[in-house]
Design a protein around this motif. Structure first.
Motif, PDB file in Angstrom:
ATOM      1  N   THR A 142       0.887  -1.239   0.095  1.00 52.45           N
ATOM      2  CA  THR A 142       0.026   0.055  -0.020  1.00 52.45           C
ATOM      3  C   THR A 142       0.952   1.218  -0.004  1.00 52.45           C
ATOM      4  O   THR A 142       0.543   2.192  -0.580  1.00 52.45           O
ATOM      5  N   ARG A 145       1.853   2.129  -3.375  1.00 49.06           N
ATOM      6  CA  ARG A 145       0.890   2.592  -4.241  1.00 49.06           C
ATOM      7  C   ARG A 145       0.543   4.037  -3.860  1.00 49.06           C
ATOM      8  O   ARG A 145       0.486   4.707  -4.968  1.00 49.06           O
ATOM      9  N   LEU A 216      -6.870  -2.976  -3.886  1.00 51.01           N
ATOM     10  CA  LEU A 216      -6.396  -2.063  -4.766  1.00 51.01           C
ATOM     11  C   LEU A 216      -6.738  -2.041  -6.244  1.00 51.01           C
ATOM     12  O   LEU A 216      -6.177  -1.604  -7.136  1.00 51.01           O
ATOM     13  N   GLU A 218      -8.565  -2.178  -9.737  1.00 50.92           N
ATOM     14  CA  GLU A 218      -9.156  -0.863 -10.234  1.00 50.92           C
ATOM     15  C   GLU A 218     -10.503  -1.359 -10.457  1.00 50.92           C
ATOM     16  O   GLU A 218     -10.955  -2.494 -10.954  1.00 50.92           O
TER      17      GLU A 218
END
Length: 232
Positions: A142, A145, A216, A218
């Motif tokens: 994370t 990201r 995460l 999309e």
């Protein structure tokens, strides 16, 4: 990667060696300076978190600063590192970790090769290692990201916290677990207990990879046009 594989492997071995030398060395120093286990653990925790910030900041641009076979496994699963390179990374990390233990012993005039007698086993310890590694991988993925620039601090702070909220003091790293089996000091782990730790660490890393991959992913925001019958 801008650097060839040999340089990346050297960075991984060197980084893991310094990490383990810090873990073992600070454990020896803390144990010598205090008879209070809590104080000794604090003396072991702060240097470990601090060195992670340094190592990731300085060696990260060369190899990615995994220093951990479980982390390398995650990136291999995500196809961000080739399988052959990943296997070599893991080997470099384990060998570097063992070297770090020997270096720590040499600095404190202890026998270089030792076998730990510290028992670290049981459901609580295995659960702790699963949780510790889950949290570490969650933090890395994370963080990459959303705050890639802060990764050194995120990892260093996470491990600092995990030393205290996990029953196992958060090894969260198969290479570190193996290396610490060679130290009959404050930071050691009995060799017989290492395999279960490694399994728990891999399990935690895989769970974190799956959870983060799902979180995460999309969202598909595209919508198909709706045709009302009779208006074509």
């Amino acid at each position: 990667m801008a650097f060839d594989l040999n340089r990346r492997l050297t960075a991984e071995a060197l980084g893991t060696a310094i990490l383990v030398a810090t873990v073992v060395g600070s454990g020896i120093m803390a144990d010598r300076l205090s008879n209070d286990v809590a104080v000794s653990l604090l003396g072991n925790t702060i240097p470990t978190g601090a060195i992670l910030v340094v190592l990731i900041s300085t060696l990260g641009p060369i190899s990615g600063a995994h220093f951990n076979p479980a982390v390398t496994m995650v990136f291999a699963a995500r196809r961000e590192i080739e399988a052959t390179a990943a296997a070599l990374y893991a080997l470099a990390q384990v060998l570097g970790g063992i070297a770090g233990t020997l270096i720590a012993h040499a600095m404190f005039d202890l026998p270089l090769v030792q076998v730990s007698e510290t028992v670290r086993t049981g459901t609580g310890q295995w659960t702790a290692e699963t949780v510790a590694t889950f949290g570490l991988v969650l933090t890395i993925l994370t963080g990459l990201r959303f705050r890639a620039d802060a990764i050194p601090w995120l990892v260093g702070l996470y491990i600092t916290a995990a030393y205290w909220f996990t029953a196992s003091t958060s090894f969260a790293n198969p290479a570190v677990a193996v290396a610490r089996a060679f130290s009959k000091t404050f930071s050691g782990i009995r060799p017989a207990d290492v395999p279960a730790f490694v399994v728990a660490e891999i399990f935690g890393a895989l769970i974190a990879t799956a959870v983060v991959g799902w979180m995460l992913a999309e969202r598909n925001t595209s919508t198909s046009p709706i045709t009302v019958k009779g208006t074509e």
